[in-house]
Design a protein around this motif. Structure first.
Motif, PDB file in Angstrom:
ATOM      1  N   SER A 165       0.824  -1.216   0.000  1.00 30.81           N
ATOM      2  CA  SER A 165       0.000   0.000   0.000  1.00 30.81           C
ATOM      3  C   SER A 165       0.859   1.268   0.000  1.00 30.81           C
ATOM      4  O   SER A 165       0.590   2.208   0.751  1.00 30.81           O
ATOM      5  CB  SER A 165      -0.956   0.012   1.202  1.00 30.81           C
ATOM      6  N   ASP A 195      -8.284   1.330  -1.827  1.00 30.21           N
ATOM      7  CA  ASP A 195      -7.463   2.176  -0.947  1.00 30.21           C
ATOM      8  C   ASP A 195      -7.844   3.645  -1.121  1.00 30.21           C
ATOM      9  O   ASP A 195      -7.692   4.220  -2.200  1.00 30.21           O
ATOM     10  CB  ASP A 195      -5.980   1.973  -1.281  1.00 30.21           C
ATOM     11  N   GLU A 224      -9.457  -4.564  -1.372  1.00 30.91           N
ATOM     12  CA  GLU A 224      -9.327  -4.101   0.014  1.00 30.91           C
ATOM     13  C   GLU A 224      -9.039  -2.607   0.053  1.00 30.91           C
ATOM     14  O   GLU A 224      -8.800  -1.977  -0.983  1.00 30.91           O
ATOM     15  CB  GLU A 224      -8.178  -4.842   0.711  1.00 30.91           C
ATOM     16  N   HIS A 226      -6.919   0.497   2.666  1.00 30.99           N
ATOM     17  CA  HIS A 226      -5.551   0.797   3.098  1.00 30.99           C
ATOM     18  C   HIS A 226      -5.255  -0.014   4.355  1.00 30.99           C
ATOM     19  O   HIS A 226      -5.357   0.484   5.485  1.00 30.99           O
ATOM     20  CB  HIS A 226      -5.420   2.301   3.364  1.00 30.99           C
ATOM     21  N   THR A 227      -4.893  -1.260   4.142  1.00 24.96           N
ATOM     22  CA  THR A 227      -4.724  -2.164   5.275  1.00 24.96           C
ATOM     23  C   THR A 227      -3.842  -3.342   4.881  1.00 24.96           C
ATOM     24  O   THR A 227      -3.426  -3.461   3.731  1.00 24.96           O
ATOM     25  CB  THR A 227      -6.101  -2.685   5.754  1.00 24.96           C
ATOM     26  N   ASN A 229      -4.345  -7.413   5.258  1.00 25.69           N
ATOM     27  CA  ASN A 229      -5.170  -8.515   5.734  1.00 25.69           C
ATOM     28  C   ASN A 229      -4.368  -9.814   5.712  1.00 25.69           C
ATOM     29  O   ASN A 229      -3.189  -9.827   5.339  1.00 25.69           O
ATOM     30  CB  ASN A 229      -6.472  -8.639   4.934  1.00 25.69           C
TER      31      ASN A 229
END
Length: 246
Positions: A165, A195, A224, A226-227, A229
């Motif tokens: 990211s 994101d 997904e 901004h992370t 997983n």
């Protein structure tokens, strides 16, 4: 008697100068330039590879270190704290402003952070034994930005980078090494399509730029934000294991 006294004074001065010089020379070798946490390799080897974790803006060295126990056993894992204090337990590598809708960085701080990470790796050799031919960077968000900046400008010092990211700073492109120097650099990119902090096109733009330099990144898009997983972590973990020299 006067001559003897002068002689001893001269000798005393020389001794003091020597002690002072020795202290100055060694004090620069005793301490690293950034605060950090460390996980020793679970598999004991003479010169383990180094994995340096770099957190995002507003985070700290604890963030990515929470994954440390599940990272490949071979690595000496080090998680560094950014040099800028934003608040209590909140740090950064450089200041960034999003008010314009696009990230505006403090270029001087970003360059100082790039140099500080390179200096940190060098100073770390005085405290830990590791293979300086196998240094990997793993960064999230601003930590991913710094991973690009360090590795692309000094590829002889970095074996591989995992950018999660992040984005590639346009400001660092004039410093990027020529393709011949970059040909051995390993790159992993993961980014969420949703994101909202660093938008997905930052990842695809970096991918295209790296490919233009002859690098073939291992690219992983996810549905997904901004992370990080579990799937992202599993993928980067596999990449680290696959690209590690044994």
């Amino acid at each position: 008697m006067i001559r003897n006294t002068s002689l001893w004074i001269s000798i005393g001065i020389l001794i003091l100068i020597s002690i002072f010089s020795f202290t100055i020379m060694n004090s620069s070798k005793e301490k690293t330039t950034l605060h950090y946490l460390v996980r020793q390799p679970k598999i004991k080897t003479a010169h383990p590879p180094l994995l340096l974790l770099l957190h995002g803006v507003g985070g700290n060295e604890q963030n990515l270190f929470s994954f440390a126990n599940d990272l490949p056993d071979n690595f000496l894992v080090v998680s560094a704290r950014g040099p800028l204090t934003l608040g209590s337990e909140s740090f950064a590598w450089f200041q960034v402003n999003f008010t314009s809708g696009h990230p505006q960085i403090n270029e001087q701080q970003a360059e100082a952070a790039r140099v500080s990470i390179l200096n940190f790796i060098e100073s770390l050799k005085n405290e830990h034994d590791f293979d300086d031919k196998q240094v990997y960077l793993m960064g999230f968000s601003q930590g991913g930005i710094m991973s690009y900046s360090v590795a692309l400008t000094e590829p002889e010092k970095i074996k591989g980078i995992a950018v999660m990211s992040g984005r590639l700073l346009p400001e660092v492109k004039p410093l990027v090494a020529d393709p011949k120097r970059l040909e051995k650099l390993k790159v992993f990119i993961s980014h969420g399509k949703q994101d909202a902090v660093l938008h997905f096109p930052f990842a695809t733009d970096a991918l295209a730029y790296l490919e233009s330099k002859g690098i073939k990144p291992d690219f992983h898009p996810y549905d997904e934000g901004h992370t990080i997983n579990k799937q992202m972590f599993d993928d980067v973990n596999l990449w680290l294991k696959t690209n590690l020299d044994h």
